[in-house]
Design an enzyme around this catalytic site. Structure first.
Site, PDB file in Angstrom:
ATOM      1  N   GLY A   1     -77.893 110.410 -41.698  1.00 45.34           N
ATOM      2  CA  GLY A   1     -76.876 111.161 -42.440  1.00 45.34           C
ATOM      3  C   GLY A   1     -77.471 112.331 -43.194  1.00 45.34           C
ATOM      4  O   GLY A   1     -76.752 113.210 -43.669  1.00 45.34           O
ATOM      5  N   ARG A   2     -78.767 112.294 -43.355  1.00 45.46           N
ATOM      6  CA  ARG A   2     -79.406 113.405 -44.062  1.00 45.46           C
ATOM      7  C   ARG A   2     -80.819 113.636 -43.544  1.00 45.46           C
ATOM      8  O   ARG A   2     -81.663 114.175 -44.255  1.00 45.46           O
ATOM      9  CB  ARG A   2     -79.447 113.120 -45.550  1.00 45.46           C
ATOM     10  CG  ARG A   2     -80.083 111.769 -45.865  1.00 45.46           C
ATOM     11  CD  ARG A   2     -80.415 111.680 -47.298  1.00 45.46           C
ATOM     12  NE  ARG A   2     -80.711 110.318 -47.686  1.00 45.46           N
ATOM     13  CZ  ARG A   2     -81.051 109.992 -48.903  1.00 45.46           C
ATOM     14  NH1 ARG A   2     -81.130 110.923 -49.821  1.00 45.46           N
ATOM     15  NH2 ARG A   2     -81.311 108.746 -49.197  1.00 45.46           N
TER      16      ARG A   2
ATOM     17  N   LYS B   1     -86.253 114.559 -43.891  1.00 42.67           N
ATOM     18  CA  LYS B   1     -85.239 113.861 -44.695  1.00 42.67           C
ATOM     19  C   LYS B   1     -84.755 114.782 -45.813  1.00 42.67           C
ATOM     20  O   LYS B   1     -85.566 115.273 -46.595  1.00 42.67           O
ATOM     21  CB  LYS B   1     -85.875 112.591 -45.282  1.00 42.67           C
ATOM     22  CG  LYS B   1     -84.913 111.633 -45.950  1.00 42.67           C
ATOM     23  CD  LYS B   1     -85.588 110.286 -46.143  1.00 42.67           C
ATOM     24  CE  LYS B   1     -84.805 109.336 -47.017  1.00 42.67           C
ATOM     25  NZ  LYS B   1     -85.503 108.068 -47.208  1.00 42.67           N
TER      26      LYS B   1
ATOM     27  N   ASP C   1     -73.920 114.086 -49.044  1.00 46.14           N
ATOM     28  CA  ASP C   1     -74.115 115.538 -49.033  1.00 46.14           C
ATOM     29  C   ASP C   1     -75.267 115.976 -48.134  1.00 46.14           C
ATOM     30  O   ASP C   1     -75.597 117.151 -48.060  1.00 46.14           O
ATOM     31  CB  ASP C   1     -74.346 116.049 -50.469  1.00 46.14           C
ATOM     32  CG  ASP C   1     -75.507 115.340 -51.146  1.00 46.14           C
ATOM     33  OD1 ASP C   1     -76.256 114.602 -50.463  1.00 46.14           O
ATOM     34  OD2 ASP C   1     -75.668 115.501 -52.370  1.00 46.14           O
ATOM     35  N   GLY C   2     -75.917 115.014 -47.505  1.00 49.45           N
ATOM     36  CA  GLY C   2     -77.016 115.360 -46.600  1.00 49.45           C
ATOM     37  C   GLY C   2     -78.314 115.693 -47.311  1.00 49.45           C
ATOM     38  O   GLY C   2     -79.289 116.081 -46.667  1.00 49.45           O
TER      39      GLY C   2
ATOM     40  N   ARG D   1     -84.904 101.607 -35.445  1.00 57.35           N
ATOM     41  CA  ARG D   1     -84.556 100.553 -36.402  1.00 57.35           C
ATOM     42  C   ARG D   1     -83.825  99.434 -35.676  1.00 57.35           C
ATOM     43  O   ARG D   1     -83.262  99.666 -34.594  1.00 57.35           O
ATOM     44  CB  ARG D   1     -83.597 101.136 -37.464  1.00 57.35           C
ATOM     45  CG  ARG D   1     -84.115 102.379 -38.128  1.00 57.35           C
ATOM     46  CD  ARG D   1     -82.981 103.312 -38.585  1.00 57.35           C
ATOM     47  NE  ARG D   1     -83.529 104.587 -39.069  1.00 57.35           N
ATOM     48  CZ  ARG D   1     -83.856 104.836 -40.325  1.00 57.35           C
ATOM     49  NH1 ARG D   1     -83.612 103.928 -41.252  1.00 57.35           N
ATOM     50  NH2 ARG D   1     -84.381 105.986 -40.686  1.00 57.35           N
TER      51      ARG D   1
ATOM     52  N   ASP E   1     -80.599  98.446 -41.031  1.00 58.25           N
ATOM     53  CA  ASP E   1     -80.843  99.849 -40.674  1.00 58.25           C
ATOM     54  C   ASP E   1     -82.124 100.370 -41.323  1.00 58.25           C
ATOM     55  O   ASP E   1     -82.551 101.478 -41.017  1.00 58.25           O
ATOM     56  CB  ASP E   1     -79.652 100.727 -41.071  1.00 58.25           C
ATOM     57  CG  ASP E   1     -79.220 100.503 -42.499  1.00 58.25           C
ATOM     58  OD1 ASP E   1     -78.861  99.365 -42.844  1.00 58.25           O
ATOM     59  OD2 ASP E   1     -79.271 101.456 -43.299  1.00 58.25           O
TER      60      ASP E   1
ATOM     61  N   ASP F   1     -87.994 103.642 -45.039  1.00 56.75           N
ATOM     62  CA  ASP F   1     -86.920 104.011 -45.976  1.00 56.75           C
ATOM     63  C   ASP F   1     -87.172 103.447 -47.374  1.00 56.75           C
ATOM     64  O   ASP F   1     -86.609 102.422 -47.780  1.00 56.75           O
ATOM     65  CB  ASP F   1     -85.540 103.572 -45.460  1.00 56.75           C
ATOM     66  CG  ASP F   1     -84.990 104.574 -44.453  1.00 56.75           C
ATOM     67  OD1 ASP F   1     -85.734 105.466 -44.035  1.00 56.75           O
ATOM     68  OD2 ASP F   1     -83.809 104.447 -44.085  1.00 56.75           O
TER      69      ASP F   1
HETATM   70  P1  AMP Z   1     -80.163 104.486 -47.147  1.00 57.27           P
HETATM   71  O1  AMP Z   1     -79.495 103.699 -48.204  1.00 57.27           O
HETATM   72  O2  AMP Z   1     -80.908 105.706 -47.696  1.00 57.27           O
HETATM   73  O3  AMP Z   1     -81.011 103.690 -46.226  1.00 57.27           O
HETATM   74  O4  AMP Z   1     -79.000 105.141 -46.284  1.00 57.27           O
HETATM   75  C1  AMP Z   1     -77.985 104.415 -45.650  1.00 57.27           C
HETATM   76  C2  AMP Z   1     -77.157 105.368 -44.823  1.00 57.27           C
HETATM   77  O5  AMP Z   1     -76.554 106.357 -45.639  1.00 57.27           O
HETATM   78  C3  AMP Z   1     -77.942 106.141 -43.777  1.00 57.27           C
HETATM   79  O6  AMP Z   1     -77.100 106.335 -42.682  1.00 57.27           O
HETATM   80  C4  AMP Z   1     -78.227 107.450 -44.466  1.00 57.27           C
HETATM   81  O7  AMP Z   1     -78.463 108.495 -43.579  1.00 57.27           O
HETATM   82  C5  AMP Z   1     -76.961 107.654 -45.255  1.00 57.27           C
HETATM   83  N1  AMP Z   1     -77.182 108.467 -46.460  1.00 57.27           N
HETATM   84  C6  AMP Z   1     -77.825 108.107 -47.584  1.00 57.27           C
HETATM   85  N2  AMP Z   1     -77.802 109.121 -48.484  1.00 57.27           N
HETATM   86  C7  AMP Z   1     -77.134 110.136 -47.900  1.00 57.27           C
HETATM   87  C8  AMP Z   1     -76.765 111.451 -48.315  1.00 57.27           C
HETATM   88  N3  AMP Z   1     -77.088 111.922 -49.504  1.00 57.27           N
HETATM   89  N4  AMP Z   1     -76.070 112.202 -47.441  1.00 57.27           N
HETATM   90  C9  AMP Z   1     -75.719 111.730 -46.242  1.00 57.27           C
HETATM   91  N5  AMP Z   1     -76.020 110.512 -45.796  1.00 57.27           N
HETATM   92  C10 AMP Z   1     -76.719 109.718 -46.609  1.00 57.27           C
HETATM   93 MG    MG Z   2     -81.961 103.913 -44.646  1.00 57.08          MG
END
Ligand code: AMP
Ligand code: MG
Length: 477
Positions: A82-83, A103, A115-116, A173, A242, A252
């Site tokens: 997502g980012r 990232k 917000d990516g 993953r 994930d 992560d």
């Molecule tokens: P995480 O908790 O960082 O492992 O992220 C879980 C999911 O949320 C993954 O698909 C990430 O890419 C997405 N994600 C986390 N933070 C963001 C962000 N700020 N913008 C877009 N996607 C996000």
């Molecule tokens: Mg993650």
């Protein structure tokens, strides 16, 4: 640099996505050593421009991978990068393949409500921790480059946007396989397994159709990884499927933490009040996650083969962990009473809030008789409560063949003096947010040689100060 972007050629496995550059980027950290090992030679301007998303090298094909995942027990059918973007796969001088993964590069089709972006705080935390684990010989993704910027990013408060270029042989993953399984595209799973075998584990090619050997390897590596986390006192914090690497890498970094005072139920993530991912839950969660992966692969591996591999998990984890613990206590042999000696040590440590890292490091200073070394005694609010345990430990050491000096050297080689405690990371973050990377540089130097005495830096090897207990590390990153 040779790039061979096979993953981006699997069109069904994600989406080609251009990075959205960060405004006014500043180059903060570059891991030149790792870059050298990977055969990447760039000037600082290129590092900054690539990591900020401003520029791509001609052979880069930025690609957001799709995956799913069990998050805190519930299934999310579509997550994905997502980012983050896979910029390309580097072929190293040694012929290995490594993903370059950016990232914080902006929105992708998988951003959902995000917000990516990534903030400086969490990006620096990931940079520091991944390097710390690597130098502790714990498998992990690596950090290559960090840039900061003036771009405001909204979390609980406004923070500075940043981006981290990280590298790993693969970012696959468990969740990748869950995505294709639960979206009724199981036919893609062998293609993805073949990609993993071709690019990472060519030795498994000798067993065609036999993905069982692959699953077995994932089980073994995951068990070994978690045993290492437990032994060093590392809590991942968000062991969703994930965030579980097929290669058994630590992946992560979010609200992770190293144990300060020993507390088996320690929860490092303030967004996990129930303690699903507490320190002492990590081994069981590892198995639960592997069971989810087994389910996703069940159309392609016989059930009894999956079960047989899953059945090895506990044994692998326990034997690795016991072996590491034996080394941490400076023992070469196994004796019948050892498990009780270890158990009683842990219950005393927990009862008296003894600092986990300092305890093992300073225990090495204990002599065959006489007073406790002062630095060890300083960890024990009630040394009298330990009298019996020390007598047993000394008696046990007397049965070993090594001298006390040899034992100390061996213990120092496995018990780190420096770990990335939250308060140390926090100091480095606060200074980095003011544009000063000096503290981060000091930490990186200390953590690159965690087992060595580094004169002048003893303050970094002390138990956490009181204020550290109020640090709130949440999922927000
Ligand atoms: P995480 O908790 O960082 O492992 O992220 C879980 C999911 O949320 C993954 O698909 C990430 O890419 C997405 N994600 C986390 N933070 C963001 C962000 N700020 N913008 C877009 N996607 C996000
Ligand atoms: Mg993650």
């Amino acid at each position: 640099m040779i790039l061979d972007n096979r993953y981006a050629g699997l069109e069904w496995a994600g989406t080609r996505t251009e990075p959205d550059p960060l405004k006014a980027p500043r180059l903060l950290l570059v891991n030149y050593d790792l870059a050298g090992e990977l055969g990447i030679s760039l000037d600082d301007r290129q590092w900054r421009d690539i990591t900020s998303g401003e520029r791509l090298l001609p052979d880069m094909t930025p690609f957001a991978q799709v995956y799913a995942g069990h998050q805190f027990g519930g299934f999310s059918p579509r997550l994905g990068d997502g980012r983050a973007l896979l910029l390309g796969e580097v072929v190293t001088p040694g012929g290995e393949r490594w993903d370059l993964h950016l990232k914080g590069a902006g929105k992708t089709p998988y951003s959902r409500f995000g917000d990516g972006r990534a903030v400086l705080r969490s990006s620096l935390r990931e940079y520091l921790a991944s390097e710390a684990l690597h130098h502790l010989a714990i498998p992990t993704t690596r950090a290559l480059c960090l840039v900061g910027s003036d771009e405001p990013v909204y979390r609980e408060q406004v923070e500075a946007g940043a981006a981290l270029l990280r590298a790993a042989p693969s970012h696959l993953r468990f969740g990748h396989f869950e995505y294709f399984y639960y979206s009724s595209q199981s036919e893609r799973i062998p293609e993805l397994l073949d990609y993993l075998i071709d690019t990472q584990w060519p030795d498994l090619k000798q067993q065609p159709q036999d993905y069982g050997a692959l699953f077995d390897r994932v089980v073994t590596r995951t068990a070994g990884l978690i045993a290492q986390w437990q032994a060093v006192g590392f809590c991942h914090g968000v062991m969703n499927t994930d965030n579980m690497s097929m290669l058994g890498l630590t992946l992560d970094y979010g609200p992770y933490g190293f144990l300060d005072a020993y507390d088996p139920g320690h929860i490092c993530n303030h967004s996990d009040p129930a303690g699903r991912y507490a320190y002492d839950q990590q081994p069981a969660v590892g198995l639960w996650n592997l069971q989810r992966l087994a389910q996703a692969l069940s159309g392609h591996i016989e059930l009894d083969v999956l079960q047989q591999s899953l059945g090895k998990y506990e044994h692998k984890l326990l034997t690795t962990y016991s072996e590491l613990m034996r080394q941490k206590l400076g023992l070469e042999q196994w004796h019948e009473g050892d498990p009780a000696l270890f158990r009683d040590m842990f219950s005393l440590m927990s009862e008296h809030n003894v600092d986990y890292t300092c305890w093992f490091r300073r225990l090495a200073l204990l002599e065959a008789e006489g007073e406790l070394p002062p630095s060890l005694a300083a960890l024990l609010p009630e040394p009298a409560a330990w009298q019996d345990w020390f007598a047993r430990y000394r008696a046990r050491l007397a049965q070993e063949e090594r001298t006390f000096a040899e034992r100390r050297t061996a213990m120092d080689a496995v018990n780190p003096k420096y770990v990335l405690r939250n308060h140390l990371a926090q100091n480095a973050i606060e200074r980095a947010e003011r544009g000063d990377m000096a503290e981060a540089d000091i930490l990186l130097q200390l953590l690159a040689r965690p087992f060595d005495e580094q004169p002048g830096f003893d303050a970094y090897a002390e138990p956490a100060p009181e204020w550290a207990a109020s640090l709130c590390i949440s999922c927000s990153s």
